[in-house]
Scaffold this motif. Structure first.
Motif, PDB file in Angstrom:
ATOM      1  N   HIS A  64       0.838  -1.199   0.000  1.00 43.58           N
ATOM      2  CA  HIS A  64       0.000   0.000   0.000  1.00 43.58           C
ATOM      3  C   HIS A  64       0.878   1.256   0.000  1.00 43.58           C
ATOM      4  O   HIS A  64       1.861   1.337   0.742  1.00 43.58           O
ATOM      5  CB  HIS A  64      -0.909   0.029   1.228  1.00 43.58           C
ATOM      6  N   ILE A  65       0.526   2.217  -0.836  1.00 46.54           N
ATOM      7  CA  ILE A  65       1.239   3.493  -0.866  1.00 46.54           C
ATOM      8  C   ILE A  65       0.820   4.325   0.344  1.00 46.54           C
ATOM      9  O   ILE A  65      -0.367   4.414   0.670  1.00 46.54           O
ATOM     10  CB  ILE A  65       0.940   4.256  -2.170  1.00 46.54           C
ATOM     11  N   VAL A  66       1.803   4.923   1.023  1.00 50.13           N
ATOM     12  CA  VAL A  66       1.519   5.727   2.208  1.00 50.13           C
ATOM     13  C   VAL A  66       2.317   7.025   2.172  1.00 50.13           C
ATOM     14  O   VAL A  66       3.358   7.115   1.523  1.00 50.13           O
ATOM     15  CB  VAL A  66       1.846   4.960   3.511  1.00 50.13           C
ATOM     16  N   GLY A  68       6.135   6.596   0.515  1.00 50.41           N
ATOM     17  CA  GLY A  68       6.709   5.259   0.461  1.00 50.41           C
ATOM     18  C   GLY A  68       5.595   4.233   0.386  1.00 50.41           C
ATOM     19  O   GLY A  68       4.475   4.539  -0.019  1.00 50.41           O
ATOM     20  N   ILE A  69       5.924   3.016   0.792  1.00 48.62           N
ATOM     21  CA  ILE A  69       4.926   1.958   0.823  1.00 48.62           C
ATOM     22  C   ILE A  69       4.937   1.296   2.197  1.00 48.62           C
ATOM     23  O   ILE A  69       5.844   1.517   3.000  1.00 48.62           O
ATOM     24  CB  ILE A  69       5.179   0.887  -0.256  1.00 48.62           C
ATOM     25  N   VAL A  70       3.918   0.485   2.451  1.00 43.83           N
ATOM     26  CA  VAL A  70       3.942  -0.388   3.620  1.00 43.83           C
ATOM     27  C   VAL A  70       4.870  -1.544   3.282  1.00 43.83           C
ATOM     28  O   VAL A  70       4.642  -2.301   2.350  1.00 43.83           O
ATOM     29  CB  VAL A  70       2.531  -0.914   3.957  1.00 43.83           C
ATOM     30  N   SER A  89       8.582   2.330   4.145  1.00 40.92           N
ATOM     31  CA  SER A  89       9.777   2.893   3.507  1.00 40.92           C
ATOM     32  C   SER A  89       9.728   4.412   3.463  1.00 40.92           C
ATOM     33  O   SER A  89      10.703   5.047   3.065  1.00 40.92           O
ATOM     34  CB  SER A  89       9.920   2.343   2.084  1.00 40.92           C
ATOM     35  N   ALA A  90       8.585   5.021   3.847  1.00 41.77           N
ATOM     36  CA  ALA A  90       8.500   6.481   3.897  1.00 41.77           C
ATOM     37  C   ALA A  90       9.487   7.003   4.932  1.00 41.77           C
ATOM     38  O   ALA A  90       9.581   6.458   6.038  1.00 41.77           O
ATOM     39  CB  ALA A  90       7.082   6.924   4.251  1.00 41.77           C
ATOM     40  N   ASP A 126      -2.887   6.630   4.280  1.00 43.85           N
ATOM     41  CA  ASP A 126      -3.047   5.911   3.016  1.00 43.85           C
ATOM     42  C   ASP A 126      -3.684   6.818   1.976  1.00 43.85           C
ATOM     43  O   ASP A 126      -4.014   7.984   2.254  1.00 43.85           O
ATOM     44  CB  ASP A 126      -3.855   4.618   3.212  1.00 43.85           C
ATOM     45  N   LEU A 127      -3.874   6.298   0.767  1.00 44.19           N
ATOM     46  CA  LEU A 127      -4.398   7.138  -0.311  1.00 44.19           C
ATOM     47  C   LEU A 127      -5.909   7.351  -0.232  1.00 44.19           C
ATOM     48  O   LEU A 127      -6.486   8.020  -1.089  1.00 44.19           O
ATOM     49  CB  LEU A 127      -4.016   6.549  -1.674  1.00 44.19           C
TER      50      LEU A 127
END
Length: 357
Positions: free
Chosen positions: A153-155, A171-173, A201-202, A215-216
């Motif tokens: 998931h993009i965060v 980043g992503i989860v 990774s953010a 989240d988006l």
């Protein structure tokens, strides 16, 4: 223009490829089946998809960033998230430290607002503060269901890294369900062991703590709390590995603090002992030695006593005091689990009904 074996092929030409017919008993054979290269209409779809993703980023940032604040406690800076319309703000316990009053800068306040501590819960590294005056337009964030969070998931991480307010990283989860032990004292954490953390990774830097991992859909799925450290870098942060407390735990703790002024149901399992790490003849961690046992607690009722060395909980090996905390963090009060220990050189196992921390 495509280049193959040193010769140029005209754009749009048919190119022979290998095709594998997986249902044929003969296996994969060469075929001159032509495959069309993407045309202009296919290529045009990529920029549109990127534009759509950028649009979602902009929408989420516009919606959520006004709910993320900067918190100043003495000389330290951190972040927080507006929890409700009454001026409650959730943040990390290590952000508030031992302070009782704070200065808070919101997205729309020209001057810092004053706030006071409602309650700090270092065991989960969460705290709630409350604004003395609720400004017009204060917007509470929406906390999502962290049970639905999936790897990939993009965060977006929102906060005030290094004092740069209203900063956003992407980043992503990277993983879910991580059990992480914080450093304590000079390491900047509370020393807590926290289960079910969201790895991302953010980028999470000093000052991001207590902010929002979003989240988006514009929902807060976690509170960024710490970055992994790399001993090979002298203990510095390991790039791209950060951790956030899941939104479900944030709601559980914050709701109790707002309603009761404290945490009355921690949901954290405990043996009610104090322990220290012991090492073997090779100076390797070998277990958690019991130093004291609380009378009437779970360990005492099961017959554990000072001097026992705990080496396992419910088939999870325990080689240190931190390892015992991590094993208990993954379990719930009231669970009955086998605890393996050594006493006078003999290995023993006893069933223990876990208590609450």
């Amino acid at each position: 223009m495509d280049v193959s074996r040193g010769r140029a092929r005209p754009r749009g030409a048919r190119v022979p490829v290998l095709v594998c017919a997986v249902l044929l008993a003969a296996g994969c054979t060469a075929s001159e089946t032509p495959v069309e290269r993407p045309g202009a209409s296919d290529r045009a779809a990529l920029p549109l998809a990127l534009d759509d993703l950028q649009g979602r980023y902009l929408k989420v940032i516009k919606e959520v960033l006004p709910s993320v604040v900067q918190i100043q406690a003495s000389g330290d800076l951190g972040s927080g998230v507006v929890y409700d319309g009454q001026g409650h703000i959730v943040t990390n316990a290590h952000v508030v430290g031992s302070e009782k009053t704070f200065r808070v800068t919101t997205a729309h306040s020209e001057e810092p607002l004053t706030a006071r501590l409602v309650y700090s819960y270092p065991e989960q590294d969460l705290a709630v503060i409350k604004l003395d005056r609720v400004p017009d337009g204060l917007r509470a964030a929406v906390f999502g269901n962290s049970e639905t969070v999936q790897v990939g998931h993009i965060v977006l991480a929102m906060g005030s890294p290094l004092g740069l307010s209203s900063s956003v990283t992407e980043g992503i989860v990277s993983a879910t369900g991580r059990t992480v032990s914080e450093g304590g004292g000079s390491a900047g954490g509370t020393g807590a062991t926290i289960a079910n953390m969201v790895q991302t990774s953010a980028a999470i830097n000093p000052g991001n703590s207590g902010g929002a991992l979003v989240d988006l859909d514009g929902q807060v799925i976690g509170i960024p709390t710490l970055a992994a450290s790399d001993p090979g870098l002298g203990g510095g942060a390991a790039p791209g590995i950060g951790f956030a407390i899941p939104a479900s735990m944030v709601r559980t703790v914050a709701d109790q603090i707002v309603r009761n002024g404290k945490v009355v149901d921690s949901g954290r399992a405990a043996l009610s002992v104090t322990v220290r790490t012991v090492v073997d003849d090779g100076y390797r961690p070998a277990g958690a030695a019991v130093v004291t046992v609380t009378g009437g607690g779970p360990a005492a009722r099961a017959g554990l006593r000072a001097g026992d060395v705990i080496t396992g909980v419910d088939r999870a090996p325990v080689t240190s005091a931190t390892g015992l905390s991590e094993a208990l963090a993954a379990r719930r009060p009231g669970q009955r689990v086998p605890v393996t220990y050594q006493r006078d050189g003999a290995a023993k196992t006893v069933e223990v009904t876990l208590g609450e921390q």
